[in-house]
Enzyme design. Structure first.
Site, PDB file in Angstrom:
ATOM      1  N   TYR A 147       4.867   4.303  11.165  1.00  0.00           N
ATOM      2  CA  TYR A 147       5.331   4.442   9.782  1.00  0.00           C
ATOM      3  C   TYR A 147       4.167   4.764   8.850  1.00  0.00           C
ATOM      4  CZ  TYR A 147       7.784   3.326   5.423  1.00  0.00           C
ATOM      5  OH  TYR A 147       8.355   3.381   4.179  1.00  0.00           O
ATOM      6  N   SER A 160       4.190   4.561   0.536  1.00  0.00           N
ATOM      7  CA  SER A 160       4.063   3.129   0.806  1.00  0.00           C
ATOM      8  C   SER A 160       2.596   2.752   0.711  1.00  0.00           C
ATOM      9  CB  SER A 160       4.606   2.812   2.205  1.00  0.00           C
ATOM     10  OG  SER A 160       4.263   1.497   2.604  1.00  0.00           O
TER      11      SER A 160
END
Length: 258
Positions: A176, A163
């Protein structure tokens, strides 16, 4: 690579394991890989979702290299929750793969959990542990177990899911983001260890895509403004097929301008 046109038989004869294969990008990748000739191993925690993807694959007709319609290879289903699985579970699964298929040509590590977006000081211990267990620990132990099967293939590809927040930290994305920084590190370490060998490791950043995780992170966002999982499959095909045989240790974006 984002406009890569994959040959119809790009993955013919290949055996590919997809984690998180019951939904979103994982489900679409499984259908796409099967369409291009792969035997897919569908790993996920919800049997009904895996069965739905299985049905999509076996009921689809693929266009072979000669232009004729032919059935997709029958996939296999592995119901497994990465959060609760142990290295022993992964080792047993790998031995089954070797016994049944003789090798493993590719892995797509798609399964991830988001956790809650919050300030760093408010991250709860159990949530931190749960996210790291799925996104980092489970991925590491699964990869370790699968390497003997991957080494039996002529050329194997392992794709991790990263990501943008795993490259540059972002406020309120602590758990995350850190898990994806770790994912990048795992990929780079393995890529360096296996440099100039028949096994390669790369990351894909799908970008903003119409998935349940995206909706969880951005509940006010209009999903119609986002690309669908099908829209970003060219990169997933490219990295899994032999056209990317010399690509190793790279972190690639499906949507570089987003």
């Amino acid at each position: 690579m984002n406009d890569y046109q994959a040959p119809a038989d790009l993955l013919k004869g290949k055996v590919i394991l997809i984690t998180g294969a019951g939904d979103g990008i994982g489900a679409q990748a499984a259908r796409t890989y099967a369409k291009h000739g792969a035997t897919c191993i569908l790993l996920g925690r919800t049997v009904s979702k895996l069965e739905a993807v299985y049905d999509d694959i076996v009921n689809a007709e693929n266009v072979g290299s000669a232009g004729n319609a032919e059935p997709a290879p029958e996939p296999a289903i592995v119901p497994l929750d990465i959060k609760g699985a142990t290295p022993s579970h992964y080792q047993q699964m790998t031995q089954t793969i070797i016994d049944q298929f003789g090798k493993l040509d590719g892995v797509l590590h798609n399964a991830s959990v988001l956790g809650h977006l919050s300030s760093f000081k408010d991250i709860e211990q159990q949530e931190w542990l749960d996210v790291m267990q799925t996104n980092v620990n489970g991925t590491v132990f699964l990869t370790q177990a699968l390497i003997p099967a991957l080494e039996k293939a002529d050329n194997a590809s392992v794709i991790f899911t990263t990501s943008s927040v795993g490259r540059k930290g972002r406020a309120f994305w602590g758990t995350y983001a850190v898990s994806k920084f770790a994912t990048e590190g795992v990929m780079q370490t393995l890529a360096d260890e296996y440099q100039n060998k028949s096994l390669r490791f790369n990351c894909i950043n799908p970008g903003g895509t119409r998935t349940n995780m995206r909706a969880q992170a951005f509940p006010a966002e209009n999903p119609d403004t986002l690309k669908t999982p099908a829209d970003i499959m060219p990169m997933y095909l490219y990295l899994m097929g032999n056209d990317s045989i010399d690509v190793n240790g790279q972190s690639l974006d499906c949507q570089p301008k987003r």
